[in-house]
Design a protein around this motif. Structure first.
Motif, PDB file in Angstrom:
ATOM      1  N   HIS A  86      47.755  31.188  41.424  1.00  0.00           N
ATOM      2  CA  HIS A  86      46.938  31.743  40.342  1.00  0.00           C
ATOM      3  C   HIS A  86      46.120  30.662  39.636  1.00  0.00           C
ATOM      4  O   HIS A  86      44.990  30.911  39.217  1.00  0.00           O
ATOM      5  CB  HIS A  86      47.809  32.535  39.371  1.00  0.00           C
ATOM      6  CG  HIS A  86      48.328  33.802  39.981  1.00  0.00           C
ATOM      7  ND1 HIS A  86      49.576  33.895  40.547  1.00  0.00           N
ATOM      8  CD2 HIS A  86      47.737  35.008  40.156  1.00  0.00           C
ATOM      9  CE1 HIS A  86      49.737  35.112  41.030  1.00  0.00           C
ATOM     10  NE2 HIS A  86      48.636  35.811  40.808  1.00  0.00           N
ATOM     11  N   LEU A 131      42.996  30.148  41.599  1.00  0.00           N
ATOM     12  CA  LEU A 131      42.006  31.200  41.397  1.00  0.00           C
ATOM     13  C   LEU A 131      41.141  30.928  40.155  1.00  0.00           C
ATOM     14  O   LEU A 131      39.964  31.289  40.118  1.00  0.00           O
ATOM     15  CB  LEU A 131      42.679  32.569  41.248  1.00  0.00           C
ATOM     16  CG  LEU A 131      43.416  33.109  42.467  1.00  0.00           C
ATOM     17  CD1 LEU A 131      44.111  34.422  42.121  1.00  0.00           C
ATOM     18  CD2 LEU A 131      42.457  33.298  43.632  1.00  0.00           C
ATOM     19  N   GLU A 137      42.631  40.342  34.963  1.00  0.00           N
ATOM     20  CA  GLU A 137      42.127  41.293  35.955  1.00  0.00           C
ATOM     21  C   GLU A 137      40.996  40.746  36.817  1.00  0.00           C
ATOM     22  O   GLU A 137      40.995  40.935  38.031  1.00  0.00           O
ATOM     23  CB  GLU A 137      41.716  42.588  35.250  1.00  0.00           C
ATOM     24  CG  GLU A 137      42.948  43.279  34.680  1.00  0.00           C
ATOM     25  CD  GLU A 137      42.678  44.597  33.993  1.00  0.00           C
ATOM     26  OE1 GLU A 137      41.500  44.951  33.767  1.00  0.00           O
ATOM     27  OE2 GLU A 137      43.664  45.285  33.685  1.00  0.00           O
ATOM     28  N   GLU A 138      40.050  40.061  36.221  1.00  0.00           N
ATOM     29  CA  GLU A 138      38.880  39.601  36.970  1.00  0.00           C
ATOM     30  C   GLU A 138      39.090  38.261  37.665  1.00  0.00           C
ATOM     31  O   GLU A 138      38.534  38.025  38.729  1.00  0.00           O
ATOM     32  CB  GLU A 138      37.652  39.512  36.038  1.00  0.00           C
ATOM     33  CG  GLU A 138      37.281  40.832  35.398  1.00  0.00           C
ATOM     34  CD  GLU A 138      36.899  41.907  36.406  1.00  0.00           C
ATOM     35  OE1 GLU A 138      36.259  41.575  37.421  1.00  0.00           O
ATOM     36  OE2 GLU A 138      37.259  43.077  36.176  1.00  0.00           O
ATOM     37  N   ASN A 144      43.288  38.539  39.327  1.00  0.00           N
ATOM     38  CA  ASN A 144      43.488  39.748  40.138  1.00  0.00           C
ATOM     39  C   ASN A 144      44.866  40.382  39.941  1.00  0.00           C
ATOM     40  O   ASN A 144      45.531  40.769  40.897  1.00  0.00           O
ATOM     41  CB  ASN A 144      43.259  39.470  41.625  1.00  0.00           C
ATOM     42  CG  ASN A 144      41.864  38.968  41.891  1.00  0.00           C
ATOM     43  OD1 ASN A 144      40.895  39.515  41.367  1.00  0.00           O
ATOM     44  ND2 ASN A 144      41.755  37.925  42.690  1.00  0.00           N
ATOM     45  N   VAL A 145      45.296  40.463  38.677  1.00  0.00           N
ATOM     46  CA  VAL A 145      46.588  41.049  38.326  1.00  0.00           C
ATOM     47  C   VAL A 145      46.350  42.077  37.226  1.00  0.00           C
ATOM     48  O   VAL A 145      45.568  41.830  36.306  1.00  0.00           O
ATOM     49  CB  VAL A 145      47.570  39.956  37.819  1.00  0.00           C
ATOM     50  CG1 VAL A 145      48.884  40.564  37.366  1.00  0.00           C
ATOM     51  CG2 VAL A 145      47.803  38.904  38.887  1.00  0.00           C
ATOM     52  N   LYS A 146      47.017  43.207  37.318  1.00  0.00           N
ATOM     53  CA  LYS A 146      46.893  44.238  36.283  1.00  0.00           C
ATOM     54  C   LYS A 146      47.356  43.669  34.941  1.00  0.00           C
ATOM     55  O   LYS A 146      48.428  43.060  34.851  1.00  0.00           O
ATOM     56  CB  LYS A 146      47.726  45.459  36.661  1.00  0.00           C
ATOM     57  CG  LYS A 146      47.563  46.609  35.705  1.00  0.00           C
ATOM     58  CD  LYS A 146      48.370  47.807  36.160  1.00  0.00           C
ATOM     59  CE  LYS A 146      48.208  48.923  35.138  1.00  0.00           C
ATOM     60  NZ  LYS A 146      49.147  50.003  35.390  1.00  0.00           N
TER      61      LYS A 146
END
Length: 170
Positions: free
Chosen positions: A22, A25, A105-106, A109-111
């Protein structure tokens, strides 16, 4: 009896893999490379994790982590990392505000979920019975002590009546 808080190496490795994934990212958002946050296993109680901004540290609850490894890897680690990343990019903002939701989220990429839904019976502390006009409440030791010391009065969110120690007789 206390649970053994020594976490298996495989569990710790899964947490660090999630952290590094993460973090990679989010790296393109920053001009300078970000240092890897330290992980502390000092979180206690029913809290899954917390982000310590100035220390650049994520604190995780070892008992809840062992009981919910996949949720920690997929949700808790990115949740706490997002707090650190938002602080680095935007400064002090609302903890679960639009910047945090965007980061979750953006970018990661996790709710974006604010709280966990783990079963916490293994880490729940002692509670004390209190009641209002409409229902029974269970106050934690910390809240009970604040009431006893006269520092705080708690009220029911439903009926707004002050909480009183003892069982509900409704």
């Amino acid at each position: 009896m206390k649970k053994n808080l020594r976490l298996p190496i495989a569990l710790q490795q899964a947490i660090y893999r999630s952290l590094r994934h993460h973090l990679s990212l989010a790296a393109p958002l920053f001009d300078d490379p970000l240092p890897e946050p330290s992980i502390s296993w000092q979180q206690r109680g029913t809290t899954a994790g917390s982000a310590w901004l100035k220390e650049w540290q994520i604190r995780l609850n070892p008992v809840l982590c062992e009981e919910n490894l996949s949720a920690f890897v997929e949700q808790v680690v990115p949740h706490e990392l997002a707090h650190l990343l938002v602080w680095k990019k935007f400064g002090r903002v609302a903890p679960h505000g639009q910047e945090w939701r965007w980061m979750m989220e953006e970018v990661l990429n996790v709710k974006a979920e604010r709280t966990h839904r783990f079963v916490t019976t293994s880490v729940a502390g002692q509670t004390f019975p209190y009641h209002c006009n409409c229902q029974q409440h269970a106050l934690t030791l910390r809240r009970h002590n604040r009431v006893v010391r006269g520092e705080k009065e708690y009220c029911c969110r439903r009926c707004a009546a002050p909480l009183k120690i003892g069982e509900f007789q409704g």
